[in-house]
Design a protein around this motif. Structure first.
Motif, short mmCIF file in Angstrom:
data_model
loop_
_atom_site.label_atom_id
_atom_site.label_comp_id
_atom_site.label_asym_id
_atom_site.label_seq_id
_atom_site.Cartn_x
_atom_site.Cartn_y
_atom_site.Cartn_z
N SER A 158 0.85 -1.18 0.00
CA SER A 158 0.00 0.00 0.00
C SER A 158 0.89 1.24 0.00
O SER A 158 1.81 1.36 0.82
N LEU A 159 0.62 2.16 -0.89
CA LEU A 159 1.41 3.39 -0.99
C LEU A 159 0.89 4.48 -0.05
O LEU A 159 1.34 5.62 -0.12
N THR A 160 -0.02 4.12 0.85
CA THR A 160 -0.62 5.11 1.74
C THR A 160 -0.13 5.00 3.17
O THR A 160 -0.51 5.82 4.02
N HIS A 161 0.71 4.03 3.49
CA HIS A 161 1.04 3.77 4.89
C HIS A 161 2.23 4.56 5.42
O HIS A 161 2.39 4.70 6.62
N ASP A 162 3.09 5.10 4.53
CA ASP A 162 4.29 5.79 4.96
C ASP A 162 3.99 7.28 5.14
O ASP A 162 4.11 8.08 4.20
N VAL A 163 3.61 7.67 6.35
CA VAL A 163 3.21 9.05 6.62
C VAL A 163 4.37 10.02 6.38
O VAL A 163 4.18 11.12 5.83
N ALA A 164 5.58 9.65 6.78
CA ALA A 164 6.73 10.54 6.59
C ALA A 164 6.96 10.84 5.12
O ALA A 164 7.20 11.99 4.73
N LEU A 165 6.88 9.81 4.29
CA LEU A 165 7.09 9.99 2.85
C LEU A 165 5.99 10.83 2.23
O LEU A 165 6.25 11.75 1.44
N ILE A 166 4.74 10.53 2.58
CA ILE A 166 3.61 11.25 2.01
C ILE A 166 3.65 12.73 2.40
O ILE A 166 3.42 13.62 1.56
N THR A 167 3.96 13.02 3.65
CA THR A 167 4.01 14.42 4.07
C THR A 167 5.21 15.14 3.48
O THR A 167 5.14 16.33 3.17
N ALA A 168 6.32 14.43 3.30
CA ALA A 168 7.49 15.05 2.67
C ALA A 168 7.19 15.43 1.22
O ALA A 168 7.48 16.55 0.78
N LEU A 169 6.62 14.50 0.47
CA LEU A 169 6.27 14.78 -0.92
C LEU A 169 5.22 15.89 -1.02
O LEU A 169 5.30 16.77 -1.88
N VAL A 227 2.01 12.20 -4.60
CA VAL A 227 2.41 11.31 -3.50
C VAL A 227 2.38 9.82 -3.89
O VAL A 227 3.14 9.02 -3.33
N PHE A 228 1.56 9.45 -4.85
CA PHE A 228 1.53 8.06 -5.29
C PHE A 228 2.37 7.86 -6.55
O PHE A 228 3.07 6.85 -6.69
N ALA A 229 2.32 8.82 -7.46
CA ALA A 229 3.07 8.70 -8.71
C ALA A 229 4.57 8.60 -8.46
O ALA A 229 5.27 7.81 -9.11
N ARG A 230 5.09 9.41 -7.53
CA ARG A 230 6.53 9.37 -7.24
C ARG A 230 6.95 8.01 -6.69
O ARG A 230 8.05 7.52 -6.98
N GLN A 231 6.10 7.42 -5.88
CA GLN A 231 6.43 6.09 -5.33
C GLN A 231 6.44 5.03 -6.44
O GLN A 231 7.31 4.15 -6.46
N ASN A 278 -4.33 12.88 -7.40
CA ASN A 278 -3.14 12.07 -7.13
C ASN A 278 -3.33 10.62 -7.59
O ASN A 278 -2.37 9.95 -7.96
N VAL A 279 -4.56 10.13 -7.56
CA VAL A 279 -4.83 8.78 -8.06
C VAL A 279 -4.68 8.74 -9.58
O VAL A 279 -4.06 7.81 -10.14
N LEU A 280 -5.21 9.74 -10.25
CA LEU A 280 -5.10 9.80 -11.71
C LEU A 280 -3.65 9.99 -12.16
O LEU A 280 -3.22 9.37 -13.15
N ARG A 281 -2.88 10.80 -11.44
CA ARG A 281 -1.47 10.97 -11.76
C ARG A 281 -0.71 9.65 -11.60
O ARG A 281 0.19 9.33 -12.38
N ALA A 282 -1.10 8.88 -10.58
CA ALA A 282 -0.45 7.58 -10.37
C ALA A 282 -0.76 6.62 -11.52
O ALA A 282 0.12 5.88 -11.97
N PHE A 283 -2.00 6.63 -11.99
CA PHE A 283 -2.35 5.78 -13.14
C PHE A 283 -1.52 6.16 -14.36
O PHE A 283 -1.05 5.29 -15.11
N GLU A 284 -1.36 7.45 -14.59
CA GLU A 284 -0.58 7.90 -15.75
C GLU A 284 0.87 7.45 -15.64
O GLU A 284 1.47 7.01 -16.63
N GLU A 285 1.43 7.54 -14.44
CA GLU A 285 2.81 7.10 -14.22
C GLU A 285 2.92 5.59 -14.43
O GLU A 285 3.87 5.10 -15.07
#
Length: 221
Positions: free
Chosen positions: A106-117, A126-130, A152-159
């Motif tokens: 799951s790309l949603t569990h790392d709070v530090a990474l998500i808040t940093a991005l 936040v999801f596309a970069r991962q 952010n979900v649509l950007r992840a699909f594109e990536e």
């Protein structure tokens, strides 16, 4: 507190009303509302069989082929869909004892990474970069959005599509922007205007997808 405010609170929460309350009437209304909501979700879930049955089977077979080739599943979403994304990853990675565990993150569990991005770049990535860092051709992604329009979900699909990953969207209402995106290979829409019913029925969609994937893997042995 004004009489208007008190009246509004009493209408929403009868047990907080300062005026005398007919408890039997309140309980009867609660029972009636519960029965109506239960009937609504049952009917909605049953409608998904005709709408998505064969497409879920086809999608599951492709998922099974991806796992057999060494692929990993990545999941993501916002809010309640974030919780569902984590549930999907847990279901595939740590299933019941008689099922095959499959690599899922799951790309949603790392709070530090998500808040940093979010702070340094923007919440839309936040999801596309991962996926850019971890994803490989042949992997599978599942993105959830009740509206179908989460940026952010649509950007992840594109990536994911750029990297040759298999993309699965789970949405509500009419599918929103997910339904218009060429980056989504498989789209499963729960046709309801109620966010509560949408999320309840979406759990059925991804549990059936998991079960069919397990069956497809078992059939291939």
């Amino acid at each position: 507190m004004s009489a208007q405010v008190e009246g509004a609170i009493g209408a929403l929460y009868p047990f907080l009303d300062t005026k005398p309350t007919d408890l039997d009437a309140v309980l009867a209304a609660v029972a009636r509302s519960t029965a109506e909501k239960a009937a609504e979700i049952v009917a909605l879930r049953e409608s998904l069989v005709a709408r998505h049955g064969q497409r879920l089977l086809d999608c599951a077979r492709q998922c099974a082929a991806a796992f057999q080739a060494g692929g990993t599943l990545y999941t993501f979403g916002n809010g309640g869909s974030s919780t569902d994304a984590q549930d999907i990853a847990q279901l595939f990675l740590h299933p019941p004892a008689d099922a095959r565990p499959l690599p899922a993150i799951s790309l949603t569990h790392d709070v530090a990474l998500i808040t940093a991005l979010s702070n340094d770049v923007g919440f839309e990535v936040v999801f596309a970069r991962q996926l850019a860092a971890f994803g490989r051709t042949g992997d599978v992604v599942v993105g959830l959005s009740t509206s179908g329009g989460s940026n952010n979900v649509l950007r992840a699909f594109e990536e994911a599509a750029r990297r040759g990953m298999m993309t699965i969207g789970i949405a509500g209402y009419d599918g929103g922007r997910m339904a218009e995106s060429e980056a989504v290979d498989h789209l499963f829409v729960v046709p309801s205007a109620s966010v509560h019913r949408v999320q309840e029925a979406q759990t059925t969609v991804y549990h059936v997808l998991w079960e069919l994937t397990q069956q497809a893997l078992a059939d291939s042995l």
